[in-house]
Design a protein around this motif. Structure first.
Motif, PDB file in Angstrom:
ATOM      1  N   GLU A  23       0.870  -1.091  -0.078  1.00  0.00           N
ATOM      2  CA  GLU A  23      -0.010   0.137   0.006  1.00  0.00           C
ATOM      3  C   GLU A  23       0.913   1.169   0.047  1.00  0.00           C
ATOM      4  O   GLU A  23       0.678   2.335  -0.561  1.00  0.00           O
ATOM      5  CB  GLU A  23      -0.861   0.102   1.238  1.00  0.00           C
ATOM      6  N   LEU A  24       2.134   1.077   0.584  1.00  0.00           N
ATOM      7  CA  LEU A  24       2.933   2.397   0.675  1.00  0.00           C
ATOM      8  C   LEU A  24       3.704   2.534  -0.524  1.00  0.00           C
ATOM      9  O   LEU A  24       3.576   3.590  -1.133  1.00  0.00           O
ATOM     10  CB  LEU A  24       3.967   2.143   2.001  1.00  0.00           C
ATOM     11  N   VAL A  25       4.034   1.683  -1.065  1.00  0.00           N
ATOM     12  CA  VAL A  25       4.593   1.537  -2.620  1.00  0.00           C
ATOM     13  C   VAL A  25       3.356   2.372  -3.439  1.00  0.00           C
ATOM     14  O   VAL A  25       3.669   3.164  -4.461  1.00  0.00           O
ATOM     15  CB  VAL A  25       5.090   0.325  -3.249  1.00  0.00           C
ATOM     16  N   LEU A  27       0.974   3.954  -3.002  1.00  0.00           N
ATOM     17  CA  LEU A  27       0.755   5.535  -2.346  1.00  0.00           C
ATOM     18  C   LEU A  27       1.790   6.415  -2.911  1.00  0.00           C
ATOM     19  O   LEU A  27       1.546   7.504  -3.441  1.00  0.00           O
ATOM     20  CB  LEU A  27       0.527   5.522  -0.841  1.00  0.00           C
ATOM     21  N   ARG A  28       3.001   5.880  -2.890  1.00  0.00           N
ATOM     22  CA  ARG A  28       4.143   6.550  -3.398  1.00  0.00           C
ATOM     23  C   ARG A  28       4.140   6.886  -4.922  1.00  0.00           C
ATOM     24  O   ARG A  28       4.405   7.971  -5.394  1.00  0.00           O
ATOM     25  CB  ARG A  28       5.605   5.766  -2.873  1.00  0.00           C
ATOM     26  N   GLN A  29       3.733   5.853  -5.512  1.00  0.00           N
ATOM     27  CA  GLN A  29       3.426   5.968  -6.976  1.00  0.00           C
ATOM     28  C   GLN A  29       2.157   6.812  -7.396  1.00  0.00           C
ATOM     29  O   GLN A  29       2.331   7.538  -8.504  1.00  0.00           O
ATOM     30  CB  GLN A  29       3.176   4.478  -7.744  1.00  0.00           C
ATOM     31  N   ARG A  30       1.443   6.832  -6.581  1.00  0.00           N
ATOM     32  CA  ARG A  30       0.120   7.582  -6.949  1.00  0.00           C
ATOM     33  C   ARG A  30       0.541   9.233  -6.671  1.00  0.00           C
ATOM     34  O   ARG A  30       0.390   9.883  -7.398  1.00  0.00           O
ATOM     35  CB  ARG A  30      -1.027   7.420  -6.044  1.00  0.00           C
ATOM     36  N   VAL A  31       1.339   9.468  -5.608  1.00  0.00           N
ATOM     37  CA  VAL A  31       2.051  10.691  -5.310  1.00  0.00           C
ATOM     38  C   VAL A  31       2.929  11.106  -6.499  1.00  0.00           C
ATOM     39  O   VAL A  31       2.626  12.275  -6.781  1.00  0.00           O
ATOM     40  CB  VAL A  31       2.681  10.768  -3.970  1.00  0.00           C
ATOM     41  N   ALA A  32       3.780  10.339  -6.989  1.00  0.00           N
ATOM     42  CA  ALA A  32       4.506  10.386  -8.254  1.00  0.00           C
ATOM     43  C   ALA A  32       3.767  11.008  -9.397  1.00  0.00           C
ATOM     44  O   ALA A  32       4.320  11.844 -10.048  1.00  0.00           O
ATOM     45  CB  ALA A  32       5.507   9.512  -8.405  1.00  0.00           C
ATOM     46  N   GLU A  35       2.347  14.350  -8.917  1.00  0.00           N
ATOM     47  CA  GLU A  35       3.246  15.380  -8.951  1.00  0.00           C
ATOM     48  C   GLU A  35       3.544  15.571 -10.485  1.00  0.00           C
ATOM     49  O   GLU A  35       3.763  16.606 -10.937  1.00  0.00           O
ATOM     50  CB  GLU A  35       4.531  14.883  -8.134  1.00  0.00           C
TER      51      GLU A  35
END
Length: 297
Positions: A23-25, A27-32, A35
């Protein structure tokens, strides 16, 4: 602890950690991705701002071309500096008015303004070259094009018109046409003058030959035949009369020259027709005698 009060097993604990990491990965992909989209949006906004600035600079600095924009009803919604310079209207006083205002009254009566607008809406563009009217009522020869404007979805948003003042070129073409017409007229007149000259020379040669024929005819007869005193006297008189006729003809030619120079003087006097008729008969008599034709007075 689990809900049943028992501690979670090692396997369940590892699974929970794996899910959290996934989920963290994600989430980071979604944030990227967000951005990246934000950067793309900012770049698009910046490009749009730069394009708008360039467009405004173009309108303000392109003064040799009249550039303005119309809505779908043909009313002015944007007016460039070149349009103001060429057409005389300031943007504040032309906005919202029909673009037909720059057409001549006769073109508006024929519906040329509506035809141009309709063609641009139907076909995407309409070219024209015609006389236009400035704010002060003066006219100029404008050459330009009207193009339709569509958004990224292909929806029609309005029209753009770009036009240039070619009055000097038009006047030069009209002057060239006038010069060619004058040249053609002068050529026609010269050809007519040449024909008249040829006709004049033909008439002149005939008029010169007639007295000569009479004189040569009597001279030939006097040499080859014996005449009585009366006939001989008439022959000499005819020769003298025709010599005088030639002298008068030469004088007439000089009169033509005097007419051209504006120095002709007319001598008006009564004229007896009988001597003229007798002279004509005597002129052709030698030829008539040679053919044994009898001439009676």
């Amino acid at each position: 602890m689990r809900l049943d009060g028992n501690a979670p097993t090692m396997k369940e604990e590892d699974k929970t950690k794996s899910e959290l990491i996934a989920e963290l990965v994600a989430l980071r992909q979604r944030v990227a991705e967000l951005e990246k989209q934000e950067n793309q949006y900012q770049q698009s906004e910046e490009a749009l701002r730069l394009n708008e600035e360039r467009f405004l600079m173009l309108l303000e600095n392109m003064k040799d071309y009249a550039i303005f924009f119309l809505d779908l009803e043909g009313c002015v919604i944007k007016w460039g500096a070149g349009a103001e310079r060429i057409l005389g209207y300031q943007e504040a006083e032309i906005l919202g008015k029909s673009g037909s205002i720059i057409f001549t009254p006769e073109d508006r009566d024929r519906g040329d303004d509506e035809k141009e607008l309709g063609k641009a809406l139907r076909e995407g563009r309409a070219e024209n070259e015609r006389w236009h009217v400035r704010k002060d009522g003066s006219r100029f020869w404008g050459s330009g094009i009207v193009t339709s404007l569509r958004d990224e979805n292909g929806q029609l948003q309005g029209l753009a018109k770009i036009m240039r003042d070619f009055t000097d070129r038009k006047q030069a073409e009209e002057e060239r046409t006038r010069l060619l017409a004058r040249e053609q007229e002068a050529r026609t007149q010269a050809e007519s003058a040449n024909r008249m000259k040829d006709e004049f020379l033909a008439t002149l040669s005939h008029e010169l030959r007639s007295p000569l024929n009479a004189m040569l005819g009597w001279t030939s007869l006097l040499r080859t035949r014996k005449f009585d005193a009366a006939t001989t006297a008439r022959a000499i008189e005819t020769i003298e009369r025709n010599a005088k006729a030639q002298a008068r003809l030469i004088e007439d030619l000089l009169d033509v020259s005097r007419i051209i120079r504006g120095q002709l003087r007319l001598t008006v006097c009564p004229l007896e027709l009988i001597p003229v008729i007798e002279s004509a008969i005597n002129t052709v008599r030698p030829a008539a005698d040679a053919k044994k034709v009898v001439l009676n007075k």
